[in-house]
Design an enzyme around this catalytic site. Structure first.
Site, PDB file in Angstrom:
ATOM      1  CB  SER A  39      -0.954  -0.036   1.210  1.00  0.00           C
ATOM      2  OG  SER A  39      -1.943   0.959   1.107  1.00  0.00           O
ATOM      3  CG  ASP A  55      -4.269  -1.795   0.383  1.00  0.00           C
ATOM      4  OD1 ASP A  55      -3.151  -2.328   0.372  1.00  0.00           O
ATOM      5  OD2 ASP A  55      -4.575  -0.867   1.160  1.00  0.00           O
TER       6      ASP A  55
END
Length: 442
Positions: free
Chosen positions: A67, A208
């Protein structure tokens, strides 16, 4: 014992101190500023030792990031026109301060539940500025051009199952970064296709990587170990001391203070909306990501303690965040500046290690501060690099194991191939020695 390779079994130090070096950066939205402060300090220490042109990518065989950590990884490893890292450690914090308010604009709704209603209708943020800045900065840079080996987790929601090992077509760095930062409810997922030299097309539907690996440390270490086991090294005839040691720095993005975490009396009454948005936070995502990160830290600590090399693993994390400090998207000027101050506080905090019995982190006796530990790691990283490029490189080359690629792997680049393993996207190191060190053991 801090500079002793992790496979050490005797009291006699090896003739050469050899390390495989790993840097890992957690996910956490705007809290990526915390690792930015830490990395700025570490690179400054390396520059004091080796000159102002020193960059973090020169010293790590593997850099992993999920991320926001994936964005930092790209900034540290994507090449500029001179084939040097696009960003220095010093440049990451200003990037966050400038762009986070535009990625996560803090618009005020005319009614109190505006944010909740918006989250029900779609992602809270459209991601347009993030996409634009990544494409402008990274342009058409491919993952194969990374200055050192890279792991950036992302999850393919269309396949929804672990993928078998197979070559991953060479994707743009920008597509990978957009994907790994596409946190559910906050930013839209990312779809793209890649095409190989034979015209084969592969479609990706990614979100993500933090949903599975918010702390990618163990993935990076597992890949290093897998490569060693897949190599031609005979583990039955070679003593463990003959293998390079693991030297690992893992940087977190902060966690809520224990007394600030949610209690079951409140949570027992929550419905779907509360789990997704409560008190300005996203409990479900925070709990998943923090539980994942903590479990990785526990398992990694266990590994290093089992190998009697606790001091070769440094985890820097802040467990005392409260209120909006622990938010991943409240990108106000005041909160961002507060996070910078917290990052600086982390440097001054004592070195801590997880207690395997309680699962809680606690200061290490006589361990000094994180600043002290980073200075020590900087000296080891510098020494390792000098050993590789120095006059003794020929002798070292004979002593370091020959790390080779599995014959079944299809190469898409002279130094790297790309794989999906358990839906993690990353480059696979053919050579665990950073190409930036200009020394190959193959």
């Amino acid at each position: 014992m801090g500079e002793i390779p992790c496979f050490r079994q005797t009291d006699q130090p090896p003739e050469f101190k050899r390390y495989i070096t790993v840097l890992s950066i957690d996910g956490g939205g705007i809290k990526g500023i915390l690792p930015a402060v830490i990395l700025d300090f570490l690179e400054a220490q390396l520059q004091e030792l080796d000159g102002e042109q020193a960059r973090l990518a020169d010293y790590f065989d593997m850099i992993a990031g999920t991320s926001t950590g994936g964005l930092v990884t790209a900034m540290l490893t994507a090449p500029n026109e001179n084939n040097r890292p696009l960003y220095s450690g010093q440049g990451i914090k200003p990037f966050y301060l400038q762009n986070c308010p535009k990625i996560f604009p803090q618009t005020h709704s005319i009614f109190p539940f505006g944010k909740l209603v918006k989250s029900l209708l779609g992602p809270l943020y459209d991601g347009k500025h993030l996409h634009s800045i990544l494409k402008d900065e990274l342009k058409h840079t491919k993952l194969s051009q990374a200055i050192t080996n890279v792991i950036i987790p992302a999850f393919d929601i269309k396949r929804m199952q672990p993928a078998k090992r197979k070559p991953l077509l060479d994707a743009n760095f920008s597509d990978i970064c957009i994907s790994t930062s596409a946190a559910p409810t906050f930013l839209p997922g990312h779809e793209f296709v890649t095409t190989d030299q034979n015209g084969n097309v592969r479609e990706y539907n990614l979100i993500d990587g933090g949903v599975a690996a918010n702390n990618p440390t163990l993935i990076a270490i597992a890949e290093v170990m897998r490569e060693m086991f897949d190599s031609s090294i005979d583990f039955y005839r070679t003593k463990p001391i003959d293998y390079p040691g693991l030297l690992t720095i893992s940087i977190g993005t902060g966690a809520a203070r224990i007394d600030e975490k949610f209690d079951i009396k409140r949570a027992a009454k929550w419905g779907m909306l509360d789990w997704l948005l409560y008190g300005g936070t996203t409990p479900l995502l925070e709990i998943f990501s923090q539980a994942s990160a903590d479990m990785v830290d526990i398992h990694t600590s266990l590994l290093f303690q089992a190998l009697q090399s606790e001091n070769n693993y440094l985890r820097i994390q802040e467990d005392e965040l409260s209120g909006i400090e622990n938010s991943v998207d409240i990108a106000t000027k005041e909160n961002l500046e507060r996070l910078v101050a917290i990052g600086e506080r982390m440097l001054k905090s004592p070195v801590s290690r997880v207690n395997l019995e309680t699962g809680l982190t606690q200061p290490v006796n006589n361990g000094g501060t994180n600043e002290d530990a980073l200075k020590r790691f900087a000296r080891m990283l510098s020494s390792e690099r000098k050993l590789r490029v120095g006059r003794n490189s020929r002798e070292i080359r004979r002593r370091v194991p020959q790390l080779k690629m599995n014959d079944s792997t299809t190469l898409l680049h002279p130094r790297k191939s790309f794989k999906i393993i358990n839906n993690y996207i990353y480059t696979h190191p053919i050579n665990l020695i950073s190409p930036s060190l200009k020394l190959s053991f193959l």
